[in-house]
Structure formats: C-alpha cells, structure tokens
Scaffold this motif. Structure first.
Motif, PDB file in Angstrom:
ATOM      1  N   GLU A  11     117.211   3.016   9.798  1.00  0.00           N
ATOM      2  CA  GLU A  11     116.792   1.823  10.575  1.00  0.00           C
ATOM      3  C   GLU A  11     117.083   2.207  12.240  1.00  0.00           C
ATOM      4  OE1 GLU A  11     117.088  -2.896  10.755  1.00  0.00           O
ATOM      5  OE2 GLU A  11     118.004  -1.879   9.039  1.00  0.00           O
ATOM      6  N   GLY A  12     116.045   1.689  12.903  1.00  0.00           N
ATOM      7  CA  GLY A  12     116.500   2.048  14.468  1.00  0.00           C
ATOM      8  C   GLY A  12     116.359   3.417  15.061  1.00  0.00           C
ATOM      9  N   VAL A  13     116.442   4.549  14.460  1.00  0.00           N
ATOM     10  CA  VAL A  13     116.422   5.669  15.227  1.00  0.00           C
ATOM     11  C   VAL A  13     114.891   6.119  15.705  1.00  0.00           C
ATOM     12  CG1 VAL A  13     118.310   6.619  13.980  1.00  0.00           C
ATOM     13  CG2 VAL A  13     116.304   6.935  12.749  1.00  0.00           C
ATOM     14  N   LEU A  14     113.840   5.663  14.836  1.00  0.00           N
ATOM     15  CA  LEU A  14     112.560   6.132  15.301  1.00  0.00           C
ATOM     16  C   LEU A  14     111.812   4.991  15.174  1.00  0.00           C
ATOM     17  CD1 LEU A  14     112.051   9.624  13.801  1.00  0.00           C
ATOM     18  CD2 LEU A  14     112.586   9.244  16.329  1.00  0.00           C
ATOM     19  N   PRO A  15     111.817   3.988  15.895  1.00  0.00           N
ATOM     20  CA  PRO A  15     111.139   2.684  15.812  1.00  0.00           C
ATOM     21  C   PRO A  15     109.826   2.670  15.510  1.00  0.00           C
ATOM     22  CG  PRO A  15     112.132   2.824  18.034  1.00  0.00           C
ATOM     23  CD  PRO A  15     112.563   3.798  17.338  1.00  0.00           C
ATOM     24  N   ASN A  16     109.112   3.805  16.096  1.00  0.00           N
ATOM     25  CA  ASN A  16     107.702   3.870  16.243  1.00  0.00           C
ATOM     26  C   ASN A  16     106.881   4.677  15.031  1.00  0.00           C
ATOM     27  OD1 ASN A  16     107.167   1.860  18.228  1.00  0.00           O
ATOM     28  ND2 ASN A  16     107.742   3.570  19.805  1.00  0.00           N
ATOM     29  N   PHE A  17     108.050   5.203  14.306  1.00  0.00           N
ATOM     30  CA  PHE A  17     107.810   6.183  13.041  1.00  0.00           C
ATOM     31  C   PHE A  17     106.452   5.767  12.405  1.00  0.00           C
ATOM     32  CE2 PHE A  17     107.912   8.058   8.802  1.00  0.00           C
ATOM     33  CZ  PHE A  17     108.314   9.110   9.112  1.00  0.00           C
ATOM     34  N   ASP A  18     105.598   6.474  11.914  1.00  0.00           N
ATOM     35  CA  ASP A  18     104.228   6.068  11.258  1.00  0.00           C
ATOM     36  C   ASP A  18     104.149   7.095  10.311  1.00  0.00           C
ATOM     37  OD1 ASP A  18     101.306   6.767  10.420  1.00  0.00           O
ATOM     38  OD2 ASP A  18     101.630   4.567  11.014  1.00  0.00           O
ATOM     39  N   ASP A  19     104.304   7.037   8.979  1.00  0.00           N
ATOM     40  CA  ASP A  19     104.083   7.833   7.698  1.00  0.00           C
ATOM     41  C   ASP A  19     103.044   8.608   7.886  1.00  0.00           C
ATOM     42  OD1 ASP A  19     102.490   5.936   6.851  1.00  0.00           O
ATOM     43  OD2 ASP A  19     103.243   5.935   4.870  1.00  0.00           O
ATOM     44  N   GLN A  20     101.722   8.364   8.170  1.00  0.00           N
ATOM     45  CA  GLN A  20     100.399   9.074   8.010  1.00  0.00           C
ATOM     46  C   GLN A  20     100.471  10.200   9.185  1.00  0.00           C
ATOM     47  OE1 GLN A  20      98.026   8.980   5.995  1.00  0.00           O
ATOM     48  NE2 GLN A  20      98.417   7.215   4.737  1.00  0.00           N
ATOM     49  N   ARG A  21     101.023   9.722  10.656  1.00  0.00           N
ATOM     50  CA  ARG A  21     101.047  10.480  11.600  1.00  0.00           C
ATOM     51  C   ARG A  21     102.087  11.581  11.196  1.00  0.00           C
ATOM     52  NH1 ARG A  21     104.443   9.772  17.073  1.00  0.00           N
ATOM     53  NH2 ARG A  21     103.952  11.831  17.897  1.00  0.00           N
ATOM     54  N   PHE A  22     103.199  11.118  10.821  1.00  0.00           N
ATOM     55  CA  PHE A  22     104.150  12.299  10.525  1.00  0.00           C
ATOM     56  C   PHE A  22     103.525  13.170   9.433  1.00  0.00           C
ATOM     57  CE2 PHE A  22     107.654  13.591   7.584  1.00  0.00           C
ATOM     58  CZ  PHE A  22     108.632  14.183   8.426  1.00  0.00           C
ATOM     59  N   ALA A  23     102.929  12.894   8.447  1.00  0.00           N
ATOM     60  CA  ALA A  23     102.482  13.662   7.269  1.00  0.00           C
ATOM     61  C   ALA A  23     101.420  14.764   7.918  1.00  0.00           C
ATOM     62  CB  ALA A  23     101.858  12.918   6.196  1.00  0.00           C
ATOM     63  N   MET A  24     100.614  13.922   8.798  1.00  0.00           N
ATOM     64  CA  MET A  24      99.644  14.995   9.380  1.00  0.00           C
ATOM     65  C   MET A  24     100.186  16.086  10.232  1.00  0.00           C
ATOM     66  SD  MET A  24      96.505  15.961   9.373  1.00  0.00           S
ATOM     67  CE  MET A  24      95.553  14.740   8.344  1.00  0.00           C
ATOM     68  N   ASP A  25     101.131  15.592  11.093  1.00  0.00           N
ATOM     69  CA  ASP A  25     101.836  16.731  12.177  1.00  0.00           C
ATOM     70  C   ASP A  25     102.624  17.552  11.259  1.00  0.00           C
ATOM     71  OD1 ASP A  25     100.954  15.232  14.336  1.00  0.00           O
ATOM     72  OD2 ASP A  25     102.740  14.069  14.750  1.00  0.00           O
ATOM     73  N   LEU A  26     103.373  17.114  10.415  1.00  0.00           N
ATOM     74  CA  LEU A  26     103.967  18.067   9.416  1.00  0.00           C
ATOM     75  C   LEU A  26     103.245  19.074   8.846  1.00  0.00           C
ATOM     76  CD1 LEU A  26     107.150  18.557   8.624  1.00  0.00           C
ATOM     77  CD2 LEU A  26     106.496  17.492   6.456  1.00  0.00           C
ATOM     78  N   LEU A  27     101.828  18.633   8.522  1.00  0.00           N
ATOM     79  CA  LEU A  27     101.002  19.752   7.877  1.00  0.00           C
ATOM     80  C   LEU A  27     100.602  20.682   9.080  1.00  0.00           C
ATOM     81  CD1 LEU A  27      99.075  20.984   5.548  1.00  0.00           C
ATOM     82  CD2 LEU A  27      97.605  18.923   6.213  1.00  0.00           C
ATOM     83  N   GLU A  28      99.957  20.079  10.105  1.00  0.00           N
ATOM     84  CA  GLU A  28      99.421  20.773  11.075  1.00  0.00           C
ATOM     85  C   GLU A  28     100.253  21.774  11.809  1.00  0.00           C
ATOM     86  OE1 GLU A  28      96.217  20.896  11.889  1.00  0.00           O
ATOM     87  OE2 GLU A  28      95.225  19.310  10.989  1.00  0.00           O
ATOM     88  N   HIS A  29     101.544  21.433  12.168  1.00  0.00           N
ATOM     89  CA  HIS A  29     102.346  22.159  13.163  1.00  0.00           C
ATOM     90  C   HIS A  29     103.526  22.666  12.089  1.00  0.00           C
ATOM     91  CE1 HIS A  29     100.653  20.322  16.663  1.00  0.00           C
ATOM     92  NE2 HIS A  29     100.782  19.026  16.106  1.00  0.00           N
ATOM     93  N   LYS A  30     103.881  22.230  10.940  1.00  0.00           N
ATOM     94  CA  LYS A  30     104.942  23.025  10.269  1.00  0.00           C
ATOM     95  C   LYS A  30     104.564  23.484   8.875  1.00  0.00           C
ATOM     96  CE  LYS A  30     107.545  21.675  13.659  1.00  0.00           C
ATOM     97  NZ  LYS A  30     107.953  22.788  14.770  1.00  0.00           N
TER      98      LYS A  30
END
Length: 423
Positions: free
Chosen positions: A340-359
């Motif tokens: 809580e509070g460390v990444l207030p704009n975190f979005d699970d869908q964006r994270f999943a796509m970025d993790l796939l595309e970049h990592k």
C-alpha cells in the motif's frame, strides 16, 4: 458483406488467463523470444510427469477404450472415487452418484446447466477461478461474488456470505484449496458455510481439484464431511495432484441430501447422455491414481519441488521493495499484491503487458479473477526455484522503472537469424 456477430450471451463472459496476453505471448514466441509462462497451472510444461502406473493403466486398457462408456463413466473409475470419499469420512455415496467428465471444467458447466433457470443466483468467491463466474453467466444465471479479503488471509467471512442470499440464490461455490490465492480454509469457516447452505437449502459446489496440495501445517477438510442436510457436489480430477492435465479426466460426486435432488440428478444424467461420454482412456487411470502411492506428497513437503518453488516465491517477495503476499498454504499459485502506498498508480493489466513485452514473463493480472481492485497478480509455483528467482529480478527491474518514472528497459531481442519457423 454481412458481419457475423457472436452470441450476446458471451457479453459477460471472460477468461483472460488465455486471453490477449497469452495471444501476445504466442506471437512473441513465434518471433523467437523465450517466454516464461506463469499464467496457467500446467505441470507438464515445466517437466512434471504423470505417474508411470497411470500411463500403464491406460495402455493396458486401450482395447476396452474404443467404445463409448456409460454416460456417467466407467464403473472402476466411479467406484474409486466412492472409495476415496468413504476413506475421508463421507457417507452415503455410491457409484450412481458419481459422474466422470472431460476435466472438472466440463463438469462445472454441466452441474450449473442442470440447475439454473434465468436470473438464478450463485454465490461465487472473489477472487475466483474465472470459469465459475463465466459458467454461471453462460447458463443464464447471475454470479454474486462474496469477498475473500486479503486482511483475513483470503478466507471468506460467513456473515458476509449469508448477507448476499436472496430468494433467487440457488447455490454456493467453495474453492478449497483456493485458486488463485492459495488459501486453505479452516474447519470453522467451512462448517459455518455448510450451516448457511443448509439453512437456506442451497446446493454446495465444492471445487477441490487441489485437495492434496497443501504446505506446512495446513489441513484440507473435505466439504462433503460437513454438509448433511442439503446437496453437496464435490469436484476433483487428475489434472493437478496427478499432473495429468491433458488426460482431461475429472469427476463430481454427490452426497448429503440426495433424495430431494433426484430430479436434478436425472437432469444431469440427461446432459451427460447428450455428450455421450467423457474421454474413456483417461478414465482407466483413475483407479490406479486414487488407490496407489500418492507421489504428490514428495513434492509438497520440505525439499520437494513444489515446496521449494513456493519458498522461492516467498523469498522473492520478501526481497522486493514493492511486493507483498499471504503465503499460499495450498494449490500451485501465489496471489501477489503491491504494498500500500508505494506505487499508487499501479495497474495490473499494464504491469502484466509491460512484464511480457519488456521482461518476457507471462502472468495473470488479478482482475482476471473478477477482483474490483487492480493491485494483484497471480503466478504459478511450477517452475524450478532458480527460474522463479530470476523472474523476481525481472519484476523488480520493471517496478523500479515505475517508481522512478522511467521507461521500462527491455531484455535483448532474439537473434532472428536462428529462429526456426514455428508456423
């Protein structure tokens, strides 16, 4: 040209575990990228083998597998399920109350189709394995989600469940051990749910596909041992405990108040007849699986591969500046959240796509499991510990870029000159 449109009945149906992210991962693999697939609990992909005795049982009975079986399944498989239930303390079950299916997935659809009329309601946990929500909606019903809060270790509050019951409620779904959270429900919680179901005459659908996959001191309690005065449907299969996903063999056994459910059971028998029978060769592995040595215990105890991979996940989360998790006590997943509070704009869908595309890591966003929040994601603990340790390093790199407001740094592109044609 006239457009061919899909059924309007699919409007409220989603199964994102094999959705856009998985399709993008497939495209990247065709271009030569090595993708680590953490989105699905598919043991065979990670080198787990079905016990040899089960394979031999299928081979030895191939000659007996060329004709349709009874619509409920072959007798030895159904009787093996009865014997397992009896050994667990479930009474009043016979082979007539057991139906074999093409995996639990098919049976989820059949048991709901036989029960629901338009706008009937089914109480489903949230987060949940999304097929339950989808199947309720596909069969004209309405999935009503009861919350399983992270603050309570993802165990449901029985009082919150009972508050959701209306005159249209027909059933309650229990997933234990839970997918996606790994929670293993206490006896007290399960007893309270059983009493609620009995008071309101609800059918209990207990999804126990991970019944023998528990860690540390967690104790699995079969729901059918607690439900007496209403109908209880216990669902399990070969795919997870026995690492035989491709065999497509599952079963549902009914217990509790059977006599008042005879019309419902006849309807389920009719639906089973319409599809003739489930996969026959795989059914011959059931008796051997349930009656033989339970090799899953070697994997879930300290030193076992599933236990150690789970520990690698816990270590990765502990070393992260951003992640938190309730240690999964069962199943083969971890439902990981952002502190809580460390990444207030975190979005699970964006994270999943970025993790796939970049990592080059594929996982399932938390919203895939019908959560209203976007702070979680699910991964499986099927890879080896060293692979999972590397995954968490890749995650931390991406989360660091979020925290610093920087663009994600991509891993090196593949050498396309040596990529084989996979079309």
């Amino acid at each position: 040209m006239r457009t061919i449109r899909p059924s309007a009945g699919l409007a409220n149906v989603k199964y994102e575990i094999r959705g856009d992210l998985a399709r993008r991962a497939h495209e990247m693999e065709r271009r030569g990228y090595d993708i680590i697939p953490l989105n699905i609990g598919n043991p065979g992909v990670f080198g787990f083998r079905t016990p040899e005795t089960m394979r031999l049982a299928m081979i030895e009975n191939l000659k007996a597998s060329e004709a349709y079986s009874h619509q409920k399944g072959i007798f030895p498989a159904r009787e093996a399920v009865v014997m397992q239930q009896q050994s667990r303390g479930v009474r009043g079950v016979s082979a007539d109350e057991v139906f074999m299916g093409n995996g639990v997935s098919e049976l989820i659809d059949l048991v709901l189709r036989a029960l629901l009329s338009t706008d009937d309601e089914v109480l489903v946990p949230m987060p949940n394995y999304p097929l339950w929500t989808a199947a309720v909606n596909l069969n004209r019903g309405r999935a009503v989600h009861y919350p399983c809060h992270a603050a309570n270790g993802f165990e449901p509050d029985p009082a919150e469940i009972e508050a959701l019951i209306t005159s249209r409620t027909r059933a309650i779904v229990v997933i234990n051990p839970n997918n996606p959270t790994g929670a293993v429900y206490s006896r007290a919680t399960l007893e309270a749910i059983a009493r609620i179901a009995e008071r309101h005459h609800l059918v209990v659908f207990s999804d126990e596909i991970y019944d023998q996959i528990v860690y540390d001191d967690a104790k699995f309690v079969p729901m059918a041992t607690l439900v007496q005065n209403t109908l209880c449907a216990t669902m399990s299969g070969l795919s997870k405990v026995y690492r035989a996903c491709g065999y497509r063999v599952g079963w549902v056994s009914f217990s509790g108040e059977i006599e008042s459910a005879r019309e419902y059971m006849s309807a389920l028998d009719k639906l089973s007849s319409l599809r003739l029978c489930s996969n026959v060769p795989g059914q011959w592995a059931v008796q051997t699986a349930l009656g033989g040595y339970q090799s899953i215990l070697e994997l879930t105890r300290p030193g076992g591969r599933l236990f150690e991979s789970r520990q690698a996940i816990l270590n990765g989360v502990a070393n992260s500046k951003y992640l938190q998790v309730h240690a999964p006590r069962g199943a083969i997943y971890a439902f990981i959240g952002i502190k809580e509070g460390v990444l207030p704009n975190f979005d699970d869908q964006r994270f999943a796509m970025d993790l796939l595309e970049h990592k080059h890591v594929l996982l399932a966003p938390g919203t895939s499991f019908n959560t209203p929040y976007k702070t979680h994601f699910r991964i499986t603990n099927l890879p080896r510990p060293e692979v999972l340790a590397d995954v968490f390093l890749r995650m931390e790199e991406l989360l660091d870029s979020y925290a610093n407001g920087a663009e994600p740094v991509s891993r090196a592109a593949p050498d396309l000159k040596v990529v084989r044609n996979q079309s």
